[in-house]
Design an enzyme around this catalytic site. Structure first.
Site, PDB file in Angstrom:
ATOM      1  N   CYS A 173      22.403  29.959  23.570  1.00 44.92           N
ATOM      2  CA  CYS A 173      22.992  28.870  24.724  1.00 44.92           C
ATOM      3  C   CYS A 173      22.137  28.097  25.304  1.00 44.92           C
ATOM      4  O   CYS A 173      20.958  27.875  24.972  1.00 44.92           O
ATOM      5  CB  CYS A 173      24.295  29.802  25.175  1.00 44.92           C
ATOM      6  SG  CYS A 173      22.689  30.912  26.538  1.00 44.92           S
ATOM      7  N   VAL A 174      22.497  27.646  26.874  1.00 47.64           N
ATOM      8  CA  VAL A 174      21.052  26.961  27.950  1.00 47.64           C
ATOM      9  C   VAL A 174      19.968  27.552  27.974  1.00 47.64           C
ATOM     10  O   VAL A 174      19.315  27.867  28.563  1.00 47.64           O
ATOM     11  CB  VAL A 174      21.933  26.811  29.068  1.00 47.64           C
ATOM     12  CG1 VAL A 174      21.441  26.382  29.677  1.00 47.64           C
ATOM     13  CG2 VAL A 174      23.338  26.354  28.076  1.00 47.64           C
TER      14      VAL A 174
END
Length: 486
Positions: A31-32
């Site tokens: 993800c981020v």
């Protein structure tokens, strides 16, 4: 640049070794800020050794994932990591942890739920940043038109609007591609199904209210699939299962042509006629249900959610909530829920900033400012793991400030038109149709109050240089685990 690549290379190698080698890795997404591993046996991972690696902020085990927090450099590290996984050992011992035949019913259900959520997350996560960027472009476009810098009939508006809308318009293609990769299916063939359901002629038929056919008094209508998520995730699963089945009996000489024809015809028709309309209806009900829940008591809902939301981030469980408000944007075009959660990011940044301002220790100042800057850009992990959680009290102060922000967001019914929050996401509170309205000014006011409360509580009560930062445990490394290469 070469040094960074070398650091990422070393970190990737060590992570693969310390999670149990390539043979212990089923899949990995990101993800981020996190590498999210699906491991065959999490007990083989040397968590303490991983946490000691330079560049690793922490480890969380939740939702069937082994999550390693590495910060904004996650995409570069993931790309460096990928070549190691391509040589993964597919052979497993007979008593592999993959054998779940003796699992209890509840274990099987739990694992199935985790896998289901993991597929949804893996389909959406890779495009979260692009969705956020597109939303901000739409907000800035609204500012340009409301201030008469450009007109909505001009060429500039046409081009910028296309830039902002492209990712939403082609969302089924992007989600389908990612879902197929997550399922180890055929991304390109799945993307074709996405292209089919958003084809201009299909959209025109849906906008005209046409039916595909009518049977027994039941209408099977054309449906608009732009901005949709769930139909393509199911389509990716159908493509994967059907392709595997067809390869089992179709001659290798005609597979290249025959299989795509059958899959496009079958999965395309199934999506258009049955699963697509059903799941679009489900998506709408989910979004409407959340809106109804918020309307019951938005301030109470906002306060409770924001008081505990960053705890979900700590355990990596927020990834199960993200598709809910992504669905809001996909279905409604806005999200009150996302506006509430945005204030939790500001709260964490405010607490980290207070520590940086108050501390006289150089290393604490650096960590605090870096964490605050990252949080104000929409990412809280550096603030949480670098400062707030390690001193504990700043995290509590940030949660209190976030709860205040959640209550006020509910009171003012603040809305949001893009997925990115915090200070960098303030343009997300601009109405794309009406430009800057009271909603935007309320958002600025509540953001400022959240920041002030979190900063003030931390500065007064949450931190002093006499506090000791919680250190990672230093235990002897397990050589057997550290040198497994699969």
């Amino acid at each position: 640049m070469k040094k960074k690549k070398k650091d990422h290379q070393f970190l990737a190698e060590r992570i693969v070794q310390l999670v149990g080698g390539t043979g212990n890795i089923e899949n990995v997404i990101h993800c981020v800020t996190r590498l999210r591993f699906y491991l065959k046996d999490e007990s083989l991972a040397d968590t303490e050794a991983i946490e000691e690696l330079e560049g690793v902020m922490g480890v969380a085990q939740a939702g069937g994932q082994y999550q390693i927090i590495v910060g904004p450099a996650v995409d570069d590290i993931y790309k460096t990591l990928s070549p190691f996984l391509s040589t993964a050992d597919d052979g497993l011992p007979e008593e592999s942890p993959e054998d779940h035949s003796d699992d209890k019913g509840l274990d099987k259900i739990g694992r199935a739920v985790n896998n289901f959520i993991g597929i949804i997350t893996g389909s959406v996560m890779p495009i979260i940043n692009i969705l956020a960027a597109a939303g901000i472009i739409k907000g800035l476009l609204a500012v340009l038109t409301s201030t008469n810098l450009i007109t909505d009939s001009g060429t500039a508006y046409l081009i910028i609007n296309a830039m902002a809308d492209a990712v939403f318009y082609f969302l089924p293609v992007l989600v389908g591609f990612n879902a197929a990769k997550r399922l180890d299916g055929n991304p390109l063939l799945t993307a074709v199904i996405g292209g089919l359901i958003i084809h201009p002629t299909i959209l025109e038929a849906a906008n005209d209210g046409m039916n595909i056919f009518t049977m027994g008094g039941f209408d099977f209508p054309f449906v608009t699939y732009t901005y949709s998520i769930f139909p393509m995730i199911l389509a990716a699963w159908f493509v994967k299962k059907m392709e595997d089945w067809l390869k089992g009996w179709v001659s290798a000489y005609i597979q290249a042509i025959f299989i795509p024809i059958v899959i496009i015809g079958t999965v395309g028709a199934l999506t258009l006629v049955i699963t697509g309309p059903i799941l679009v209806g489900f998506s709408t009900l989910l979004a409407d249900g959340l809106q109804a829940l918020l309307s019951l008591n938005a301030p109470l809902f906002g306060g409770v959610i924001n008081a505990f939301y960053q705890l979900l981030v700590v355990f990596g469980l927020h990834w199960g909530i993200i598709p809910v408000y992504v669905n809001d944007f996909a279905t409604l075009g806005y999200s009150y829920f996302s506006a509430i959660i945005s204030m939790t990011i500001v709260g964490q940044g405010g607490a980290a900033l207070a520590v940086a301002v108050k501390s006289k220790k150089k290393n604490i100042k650096e960590l605090g400012y870096a964490g605050a800057f990252s949080a104000f850009c929409g990412i809280t992990e550096p603030a949480i793991y670098g400062i707030n959680l390690r001193f504990r009290r700043p995290f509590i102060c940030a949660s209190i400030g976030s709860a205040v922000g959640g209550v006020l967001t509910g009171i003012f019914s603040i809305n949001m038109w893009s997925i990115i929050g915090s200070l960098i996401g303030l343009p997300s509170f601009i109405d794309p149709e009406n430009g800057i309205t009271a909603n935007f000014w309320y958002a600025i006011l509540v953001t400022a109050i959240t920041l002030f409360v979190s900063f003030g509580l931390t500065y007064v009560w949450g931190y002093s240089d006499k506090m000791e930062m919680r250190q990672k445990k230093n235990k002897p490394k397990n050589p057997a685990k550290a040198n497994i290469t699969g």
